[in-house]
Motif scaffolding. Sequence first.
Motif, PDB file in Angstrom:
ATOM      1  N   MET A  33      22.821 -38.512   3.039  1.00 34.75           N
ATOM      2  CA  MET A  33      21.818 -37.464   2.818  1.00 34.75           C
ATOM      3  C   MET A  33      21.313 -37.521   1.380  1.00 34.75           C
ATOM      4  O   MET A  33      20.128 -37.342   1.114  1.00 34.75           O
ATOM      5  CB  MET A  33      22.432 -36.081   3.074  1.00 34.75           C
ATOM      6  N   GLY A  34      22.240 -37.751   0.444  1.00 30.79           N
ATOM      7  CA  GLY A  34      21.852 -37.818  -0.961  1.00 30.79           C
ATOM      8  C   GLY A  34      20.901 -38.971  -1.211  1.00 30.79           C
ATOM      9  O   GLY A  34      19.888 -38.834  -1.912  1.00 30.79           O
ATOM     10  N   ILE A  35      21.199 -40.126  -0.584  1.00 35.66           N
ATOM     11  CA  ILE A  35      20.304 -41.276  -0.766  1.00 35.66           C
ATOM     12  C   ILE A  35      18.947 -40.968  -0.158  1.00 35.66           C
ATOM     13  O   ILE A  35      17.901 -41.238  -0.756  1.00 35.66           O
ATOM     14  CB  ILE A  35      20.931 -42.538  -0.138  1.00 35.66           C
ATOM     15  N   GLY A  36      18.966 -40.361   1.030  1.00 37.26           N
ATOM     16  CA  GLY A  36      17.700 -39.987   1.655  1.00 37.26           C
ATOM     17  C   GLY A  36      16.903 -39.052   0.775  1.00 37.26           C
ATOM     18  O   GLY A  36      15.689 -39.226   0.596  1.00 37.26           O
ATOM     19  N   PHE A  37      17.593 -38.091   0.206  1.00 39.84           N
ATOM     20  CA  PHE A  37      16.935 -37.119  -0.685  1.00 39.84           C
ATOM     21  C   PHE A  37      16.349 -37.842  -1.897  1.00 39.84           C
ATOM     22  O   PHE A  37      15.194 -37.617  -2.276  1.00 39.84           O
ATOM     23  CB  PHE A  37      17.976 -36.076  -1.118  1.00 39.84           C
ATOM     24  N   THR A  38      17.149 -38.745  -2.485  1.00 42.20           N
ATOM     25  CA  THR A  38      16.688 -39.452  -3.674  1.00 42.20           C
ATOM     26  C   THR A  38      15.469 -40.325  -3.364  1.00 42.20           C
ATOM     27  O   THR A  38      14.497 -40.346  -4.118  1.00 42.20           O
ATOM     28  CB  THR A  38      17.823 -40.324  -4.237  1.00 42.20           C
ATOM     29  N   ILE A  39      15.541 -41.030  -2.225  1.00 40.90           N
ATOM     30  CA  ILE A  39      14.406 -41.883  -1.856  1.00 40.90           C
ATOM     31  C   ILE A  39      13.132 -41.045  -1.772  1.00 40.90           C
ATOM     32  O   ILE A  39      12.085 -41.398  -2.332  1.00 40.90           O
ATOM     33  CB  ILE A  39      14.653 -42.573  -0.493  1.00 40.90           C
ATOM     34  N   LEU A  88       3.656 -37.192   3.379  1.00 40.97           N
ATOM     35  CA  LEU A  88       4.926 -37.907   3.558  1.00 40.97           C
ATOM     36  C   LEU A  88       5.624 -37.481   4.844  1.00 40.97           C
ATOM     37  O   LEU A  88       6.223 -38.295   5.547  1.00 40.97           O
ATOM     38  CB  LEU A  88       5.853 -37.649   2.361  1.00 40.97           C
ATOM     39  N   MET A  89       5.538 -36.203   5.161  1.00 44.31           N
ATOM     40  CA  MET A  89       6.186 -35.709   6.364  1.00 44.31           C
ATOM     41  C   MET A  89       5.549 -36.350   7.590  1.00 44.31           C
ATOM     42  O   MET A  89       6.241 -36.807   8.507  1.00 44.31           O
ATOM     43  CB  MET A  89       6.022 -34.201   6.415  1.00 44.31           C
ATOM     44  N   ALA A  90       4.230 -36.414   7.579  1.00 46.75           N
ATOM     45  CA  ALA A  90       3.535 -37.050   8.699  1.00 46.75           C
ATOM     46  C   ALA A  90       3.918 -38.518   8.767  1.00 46.75           C
ATOM     47  O   ALA A  90       4.158 -39.069   9.850  1.00 46.75           O
ATOM     48  CB  ALA A  90       2.025 -36.903   8.518  1.00 46.75           C
ATOM     49  N   LEU A  91       4.028 -39.151   7.607  1.00 39.51           N
ATOM     50  CA  LEU A  91       4.381 -40.561   7.560  1.00 39.51           C
ATOM     51  C   LEU A  91       5.758 -40.796   8.172  1.00 39.51           C
ATOM     52  O   LEU A  91       5.963 -41.743   8.950  1.00 39.51           O
ATOM     53  CB  LEU A  91       4.355 -41.042   6.105  1.00 39.51           C
ATOM     54  N   ALA A  92       6.707 -39.929   7.851  1.00 39.93           N
ATOM     55  CA  ALA A  92       8.065 -40.104   8.377  1.00 39.93           C
ATOM     56  C   ALA A  92       8.049 -40.042   9.897  1.00 39.93           C
ATOM     57  O   ALA A  92       8.688 -40.860  10.571  1.00 39.93           O
ATOM     58  CB  ALA A  92       8.980 -39.027   7.816  1.00 39.93           C
ATOM     59  N   GLU A 121       8.828 -43.147  12.620  1.00 40.66           N
ATOM     60  CA  GLU A 121       9.839 -42.979  13.651  1.00 40.66           C
ATOM     61  C   GLU A 121       9.257 -43.258  15.031  1.00 40.66           C
ATOM     62  O   GLU A 121       9.887 -43.868  15.878  1.00 40.66           O
ATOM     63  CB  GLU A 121      10.407 -41.564  13.592  1.00 40.66           C
ATOM     64  N   THR A 122       8.053 -42.805  15.239  1.00 39.41           N
ATOM     65  CA  THR A 122       7.408 -43.050  16.529  1.00 39.41           C
ATOM     66  C   THR A 122       7.135 -44.543  16.691  1.00 39.41           C
ATOM     67  O   THR A 122       7.321 -45.101  17.769  1.00 39.41           O
ATOM     68  CB  THR A 122       6.074 -42.293  16.619  1.00 39.41           C
ATOM     69  N   ARG A 151      26.328 -44.479  11.812  1.00 32.73           N
ATOM     70  CA  ARG A 151      25.219 -43.622  12.216  1.00 32.73           C
ATOM     71  C   ARG A 151      25.179 -42.363  11.333  1.00 32.73           C
ATOM     72  O   ARG A 151      24.106 -41.902  10.946  1.00 32.73           O
ATOM     73  CB  ARG A 151      25.414 -43.239  13.682  1.00 32.73           C
ATOM     74  N   VAL A 152      26.351 -41.868  11.021  1.00 29.01           N
ATOM     75  CA  VAL A 152      26.421 -40.707  10.134  1.00 29.01           C
ATOM     76  C   VAL A 152      25.789 -41.040   8.782  1.00 29.01           C
ATOM     77  O   VAL A 152      25.002 -40.282   8.237  1.00 29.01           O
ATOM     78  CB  VAL A 152      27.895 -40.283   9.923  1.00 29.01           C
ATOM     79  N   PHE A 153      26.123 -42.243   8.310  1.00 29.30           N
ATOM     80  CA  PHE A 153      25.649 -42.632   6.980  1.00 29.30           C
ATOM     81  C   PHE A 153      24.134 -42.778   6.947  1.00 29.30           C
ATOM     82  O   PHE A 153      23.478 -42.345   6.004  1.00 29.30           O
ATOM     83  CB  PHE A 153      26.336 -43.945   6.580  1.00 29.30           C
ATOM     84  N   THR A 154      23.571 -43.376   8.005  1.00 31.56           N
ATOM     85  CA  THR A 154      22.134 -43.651   7.952  1.00 31.56           C
ATOM     86  C   THR A 154      21.290 -42.476   8.407  1.00 31.56           C
ATOM     87  O   THR A 154      20.074 -42.511   8.278  1.00 31.56           O
ATOM     88  CB  THR A 154      21.787 -44.857   8.845  1.00 31.56           C
ATOM     89  N   ALA A 155      21.926 -41.432   8.914  1.00 33.59           N
ATOM     90  CA  ALA A 155      21.143 -40.317   9.465  1.00 33.59           C
ATOM     91  C   ALA A 155      20.180 -39.749   8.431  1.00 33.59           C
ATOM     92  O   ALA A 155      19.050 -39.401   8.741  1.00 33.59           O
ATOM     93  CB  ALA A 155      22.084 -39.230   9.972  1.00 33.59           C
ATOM     94  N   GLY A 156      20.657 -39.681   7.191  1.00 33.59           N
ATOM     95  CA  GLY A 156      19.849 -39.019   6.174  1.00 33.59           C
ATOM     96  C   GLY A 156      18.641 -39.818   5.731  1.00 33.59           C
ATOM     97  O   GLY A 156      17.741 -39.284   5.101  1.00 33.59           O
ATOM     98  N   PHE A 157      18.643 -41.132   6.019  1.00 35.76           N
ATOM     99  CA  PHE A 157      17.537 -41.947   5.514  1.00 35.76           C
ATOM    100  C   PHE A 157      16.212 -41.523   6.115  1.00 35.76           C
ATOM    101  O   PHE A 157      15.248 -41.271   5.423  1.00 35.76           O
ATOM    102  CB  PHE A 157      17.787 -43.434   5.810  1.00 35.76           C
ATOM    103  N   LEU A 158      16.188 -41.471   7.457  1.00 29.47           N
ATOM    104  CA  LEU A 158      14.918 -41.136   8.078  1.00 29.47           C
ATOM    105  C   LEU A 158      15.131 -40.121   9.202  1.00 29.47           C
ATOM    106  O   LEU A 158      14.531 -39.063   9.214  1.00 29.47           O
ATOM    107  CB  LEU A 158      14.264 -42.413   8.632  1.00 29.47           C
ATOM    108  N   ARG A 159      16.042 -40.481  10.118  1.00 29.10           N
ATOM    109  CA  ARG A 159      16.203 -39.692  11.341  1.00 29.10           C
ATOM    110  C   ARG A 159      16.423 -38.212  11.036  1.00 29.10           C
ATOM    111  O   ARG A 159      15.836 -37.333  11.661  1.00 29.10           O
ATOM    112  CB  ARG A 159      17.405 -40.256  12.111  1.00 29.10           C
ATOM    113  N   GLU A 160      17.334 -37.934  10.078  1.00 33.04           N
ATOM    114  CA  GLU A 160      17.586 -36.536   9.724  1.00 33.04           C
ATOM    115  C   GLU A 160      17.348 -36.342   8.242  1.00 33.04           C
ATOM    116  O   GLU A 160      18.087 -35.639   7.570  1.00 33.04           O
ATOM    117  CB  GLU A 160      19.031 -36.152  10.076  1.00 33.04           C
ATOM    118  N   ASN A 161      16.326 -37.004   7.753  1.00 36.58           N
ATOM    119  CA  ASN A 161      16.078 -36.907   6.315  1.00 36.58           C
ATOM    120  C   ASN A 161      15.982 -35.448   5.888  1.00 36.58           C
ATOM    121  O   ASN A 161      15.239 -34.668   6.481  1.00 36.58           O
ATOM    122  CB  ASN A 161      14.778 -37.628   5.962  1.00 36.58           C
ATOM    123  N   PRO A 162      16.764 -35.066   4.870  1.00 28.29           N
ATOM    124  CA  PRO A 162      16.851 -33.633   4.540  1.00 28.29           C
ATOM    125  C   PRO A 162      15.505 -33.014   4.179  1.00 28.29           C
ATOM    126  O   PRO A 162      15.230 -31.882   4.559  1.00 28.29           O
ATOM    127  CB  PRO A 162      17.816 -33.593   3.354  1.00 28.29           C
TER     128      PRO A 162
END
Lengths: 226, 443
Positions: A137-143, A189-193, A197-198, A9-20
Amino acid sequence: MEKKQSLGRVFTAGFLRENPVLRLVLGTCPTLAVTTAVFNGLGMGIAATFVLICSNMVISALRKVIPSSVRLPCFIVVIASFVTLVHMLIRAYVPALNAALGVYLPLITVNCIILGRAEMFASKNGVLASALDGLGMGIGFTIVLVLFSGIRELLGAGTLLGFAILPASIAPMSIMILPPGGFFVFGVLMALAIFIETKMGKKPSKDAACGACPSAEMCPAKGVGE
Amino acid sequence: MADKPDLSSGLEEMERMEQLLEASEAGESPAEAIETEPAETAPDTDLPEAPAPETADGDTAQPDEAEASEPAGDEPPAPAEAEPTKAKPDDVDSHGKTVYKSKAPPKPPKTKEVLEYEKAKRDHFRQTVWQPFLSPIIALVSICLVTSLLLGLTNSLTAPLIEANAASEAAAARRELLPEADDFTPMDLEGLPDSVTAMYAANNGTGWVVESYGRGYGGKVPAMVAFDADGTITGVTFPANDETPGLGQNLVGNANFASQFNDRPAQNISSGEIDKIASATITTNAAVSAVNAAVEAYSIKVEGATGPATDPAEIRAQLLPGESLTPVTVDAPNVQPEAFVSDAGNYIIYGEKPPESEYSGVVVAAVAIDDQGVILNLWIDTSGEGEQYGQTLATNRQFLDSFIGHSAPVVVDAVADITNSSRSVMEAVNNALNAWPLVKGVE
């Protein structure tokens, strides 16, 4: 005090849920500045991921030693020296990589994602979890950077990674690679994220942005509108 | 959690200690008491007494002497002092507590409480000094020390490598512009315009590469210009700059634009001669002025030409080489009062064009004229004109050469985009020519 999260869960947090960028709204300045071309976005993302992992590990290892009253200066010193160190090493031993990433490395010192993760995560968690958090987080940022710059480069210059995609008969909208275009894409993009999630059936956690703030406890605006 | 109780008890203890101290100072009794009656009654089960000896010890000597000298004490217990009185309520301290002088045997019993007291003191120190001040300072300083040590170490290891990398990279870029060159030697930049940042000569004499910049929309617009041995521009590249993406940035890597400079002689290029990049006029002009700065550097360093403003005598010597000049005075409108006549019968007259507006200055033309009134050569000072426009005329050989061989009144083609300044120069030259008969007459 903080509930232990599973490493996955920590690893995937940055992808979408807590995308930086899109959910925590950190690192907005480099995001807007470098995403005029996919290559730039990719370079910045990779460089930031690397530094994020390393600085998270160092901060996490030092978390017991650093008195809390001076933790921010300590983090900044550690991060800045780390970035400088890496920059010097790359310039000396991997000049080809430097040619590609050289511009972005010094910028990372002031990337608040790094400091944000040090404060929010690495200073409270173990070394392994912090490394995973940095990677995620880095992967999320890069994506996000690649998406961001892909849209801007395609619309603004008609190319992707420098290869022409749109036919020459379509004039590119150069406003997309100018600063205003960055804000347009940011909003969309922010709205899309949040939309995704919804759709996934999860209520977007309002905590991601507000509750995670270091000053949340004393902030009068916390939870307003929830 | 042990901290809290410890602290408070420690503080209490300290308070009591202070009271004790006060008492001892005021009455000076505990001290004597110790002396006079060492271990009589031991009514003390009071905590505060244990530490007392510590502080009292120091006082012992003084009270003795003091009391001996003035036996008439001030306080009730005073009379009793000297005598071996019993340890009575010998003093009630100011706080109303009965304090029995500690006749505590100096060493053994005090240890436990003293230790406790010292521990409380340490805790107190930890909480009021160590945690808020010392430990952050020590942590921050040591982190800074360690990191700067690491940085310094890495820097000393990598600096030579980085320098070598940068040098070889720059050499590769130069070699791309001037393929025949083997290696480059940097040249001294003295006397060159500020906008020239570097100049290199090919070691095998095949040419020169000049790095310069112009001022664009977002900062400096750098250029690298290569000249071959004949002074022809063989190639121009525009390295990365900070111009607007999508507009001025189109300059970088734009082969069509850069090739317009190729094969031109090393002469000032007017920005009108170059097709501009659409929507990037300012960037284009900056690029042209960068190339012109390189041309100027080339002509100064290689052709030995002097910049626009140098020593007047030198300029005159260049206008009429090998002739010796005698000054004469001339009185004519818009001509400088000092003119020159050479031994070969030629003249140099300084014509002027007064400033037209507050934005321009005086244009001066030193014109070399033969005895038939024909222009042999000229030098102009347009330093009061626009930087990228009128000022460039002074080094624009093509423009200056177009005057040579004419006599009054001279009309030449104005340089594109610099029409007004061109006209001013013409007027200054004509003023000099008009004064020529006068000078000839004076002679």
